[in-house]
Design an enzyme around this catalytic site. Structure first.
Site, short mmCIF file in Angstrom:
data_model
loop_
_atom_site.label_atom_id
_atom_site.label_comp_id
_atom_site.label_asym_id
_atom_site.label_seq_id
_atom_site.Cartn_x
_atom_site.Cartn_y
_atom_site.Cartn_z
N PHE A 196 -5.15 -42.84 3.20
CA PHE A 196 -4.01 -43.67 3.59
C PHE A 196 -3.27 -44.26 2.39
O PHE A 196 -2.35 -45.07 2.55
CB PHE A 196 -4.42 -44.76 4.59
CG PHE A 196 -4.63 -44.25 6.01
CD1 PHE A 196 -4.25 -42.97 6.40
CD2 PHE A 196 -5.23 -45.06 6.98
CE1 PHE A 196 -4.44 -42.50 7.71
CE2 PHE A 196 -5.41 -44.62 8.28
CZ PHE A 196 -5.02 -43.33 8.65
N ASP A 254 -8.95 -35.00 7.28
CA ASP A 254 -8.56 -35.03 5.87
C ASP A 254 -7.05 -35.32 5.78
O ASP A 254 -6.35 -34.72 4.97
CB ASP A 254 -8.91 -33.70 5.17
CG ASP A 254 -8.77 -33.78 3.66
OD1 ASP A 254 -8.54 -34.88 3.14
OD2 ASP A 254 -8.88 -32.72 3.01
O1 DOR Z 1 -6.07 -31.29 -0.09
C1 DOR Z 1 -6.59 -32.37 -0.34
N1 DOR Z 1 -5.86 -33.49 -0.47
N2 DOR Z 1 -7.93 -32.41 -0.54
C2 DOR Z 1 -8.52 -33.51 -1.01
O2 DOR Z 1 -9.70 -33.47 -1.23
C3 DOR Z 1 -7.74 -34.72 -1.32
C4 DOR Z 1 -6.50 -34.76 -0.54
C5 DOR Z 1 -5.52 -35.81 -1.03
O3 DOR Z 1 -5.93 -36.94 -1.23
O4 DOR Z 1 -4.35 -35.50 -1.18
#
Ligand code: DOR
Length: 458
Positions: free
Chosen positions: A68, A318
């Site tokens: 976030f 995610d």
């Molecule tokens: O694709 C991703 N974005 N993998 C991650 O582990 C971190 C995340 C991000 O925080 O943007």
């Protein structure tokens, strides 16, 4: 921290989805003072009585992996906007990652996040502590175990600065002696950094210019498997609870299927891996770029099968918002990650409508299992005594997703243009509707989650 006062509500004749994979049935449910007090037959209705005929009542969805962005790059998202997106999507609790700026690696940064969340978050919250190469004793020394949902270790580099790629530093995180700290689950981003670096170097040496379609080759299945194997070996050696985040390969699923399901190691996968595959790079470009990557279709099929077999425990999103401007940069400069917190439940309701899974499985993967993985004793179940976090769903509502309707500050979804069957229509936090009929209700906010870690060593 005291939880906010709970509310009272009665649902009449909803399709209730009970815990334990039991089949749904039509019945009533009452919440009083924030807790579920009756399920099935409600003789004495309390609070507002809601006619739920034709609707499905589920436990509130728990998203155990979101980003976030607060503090730090809040132009992409903040705790308020991210939690609003959660509530719209029927998510009543989220576990948030530490790769903010500054990263969440000590007491001060953790307390800062909790203070920012209070009175602003439209869902209940938990925060991960971020592992660094040298903060192994922080959980115990700074007495943080009640303030965190888990310890997040980036074994491979991704968005932000957190990385523990040195094998000795990694092992030291699993080996901490303090009994309380040892009960905190370790959650790993399992990609082997040395292999990622070697893959990139090989491309450079061969003079190849990578495009986004090469993303799953540069961050290949072997990199994920190597890291997952290493993390599991350490969990077994030190008897530490381990959760594998965003499992993305058939290979890891096969590996996990071969070990006992003893509760020591759990895992999650993501809708992105179930609904998208490598062909989507052509259509979506760097919007489809994330770590670990979306891969060839055979991986998605194996992940569906592993969910059905109970090898993978739960789903997460995610949720990794980046602006469209950032995502429009060329491959190599565009950041990795896609938003998802508001589309998790709609996508899985659509899966139910298509016959890819049942409502009972949905409730297991989205509610009951994440609660179990992180010790959320009072969450994730429609059962007497559990918290009254619920989501009312219209299973027949068809909606076409559009970037313009996205609540997350990033303002887009990789699923734009998809028409889905089934959508949440009311989200309830401890007996108080927080989102209903397209509106947020005044004064309704989430609470800090409480983690029950049971007996010490598994
Ligand atoms: O694709 C991703 N974005 N993998 C991650 O582990 C971190 C995340 C991000 O925080 O943007």
């Amino acid at each position: 921290m005291q939880p906010s006062p709970g509310g009272s509500l009665t649902f009449r004749e909803a399709t209730l989805v009970p815990p334990g994979g039991a089949p749904p049935y039509i019945g009533d449910l009452a919440i009083e003072g924030g807790r579920i007090v009756a399920v099935g037959v409600v003789e004495r209705p309390v609070g507002e009585v809601i006619d739920a005929r034709g609707h499905v009542l589920l436990p509130g969805v728990i998203d155990p992996q979101v980003h976030f962005r607060e503090p730090g790059p809040t132009h992409k998202e903040d705790l308020e906007t991210g939690s609003r997106a959660a509530a719209v999507g029927g998510v009543t609790a989220f576990l948030e990652m530490p790769n903010t700026a500054p990263p969440t690696t000590d007491r001060a940064t953790l307390l800062d996040k909790h203070a920012r969340a209070a009175g602003r978050c439209r869902a209940h919250w938990g925060f991960f502590l971020g592992a660094t190469p040298d903060n192994q004793d922080t959980l115990a020394r700074e007495d943080l175990t009640a303030l965190v949902c888990g310890l997040k270790i980036f074994m491979g580099s991704s968005t932000g600065t957190l990385l523990v790629d040195d094998p000795a530093a990694l092992e030291a995180h699993f080996a901490v002696p303090d009994a309380e700290a040892r009960r905190v689950p370790i959650a790993v981003h399992a990609e082997d950094e040395a292999r990622l670096v070697a893959n990139k170097a090989r491309y450079a040496a061969e003079g190849r210019v990578a495009t986004v379609s090469d993303h799953p080759k540069l961050r290949d299945a072997e990199a994920a498997l190597l890291a997952t194997r290493r993390a599991v070996a350490l969990a077994e050696k030190y008897r530490r609870r381990l959760h594998i985040l965003h499992l993305s390969t058939a290979d890891e699923a096969a590996f996990l299927a071969g070990r006992p399901r003893d509760g020591l190691v759990t895992s999650e996968t993501l809708p992105q891996y179930l609904w998208l595959d490598a062909r989507d790079y052509e259509r979506l470009g760097t919007r489809a770029q994330m770590n670990p990557p979306v891969r060839e279709a055979q991986h998605g099929e194996a992940l569906w099968a592993a969910l059905h077999a109970g090898v993978i425990d739960c789903l997460a999103t995610d949720h990794a918002p980046h602006t469209l401007e950032e995502k429009a940069r060329p491959y190599g400069q565009a950041p990795s990650g896609m938003p998802g917190v508001e589309t998790l439940l709609p996508l899985m309701l659509h899966a139910v409508a298509l016959g890819k899974c049942t409502l009972s499985q949905l409730a297991t993967w989205l509610c009951e299992a994440p609660a179990r993985c992180y010790g959320l004793r009072d969450k994730g179940r429609l059962a007497v005594g559990a918290d009254g976090d619920v989501v009312l769903v219209d299973p027949g509502l068809r909606r076409t997703l559009r970037d313009a309707d996205v609540v997350s500050r990033c303002g887009w979804t990789p699923f734009a243009g998809w028409t889905l069957t089934g959508a949440p229509v009311m989200t309830v936090l401890r007996g108080r509707p927080v989102y209903r009929g397209g509106q947020f209700l005044d004064g309704v906010y989430g609470d800090s989650l409480v983690f029950d870690r049971g007996a010490p060593a598994l």
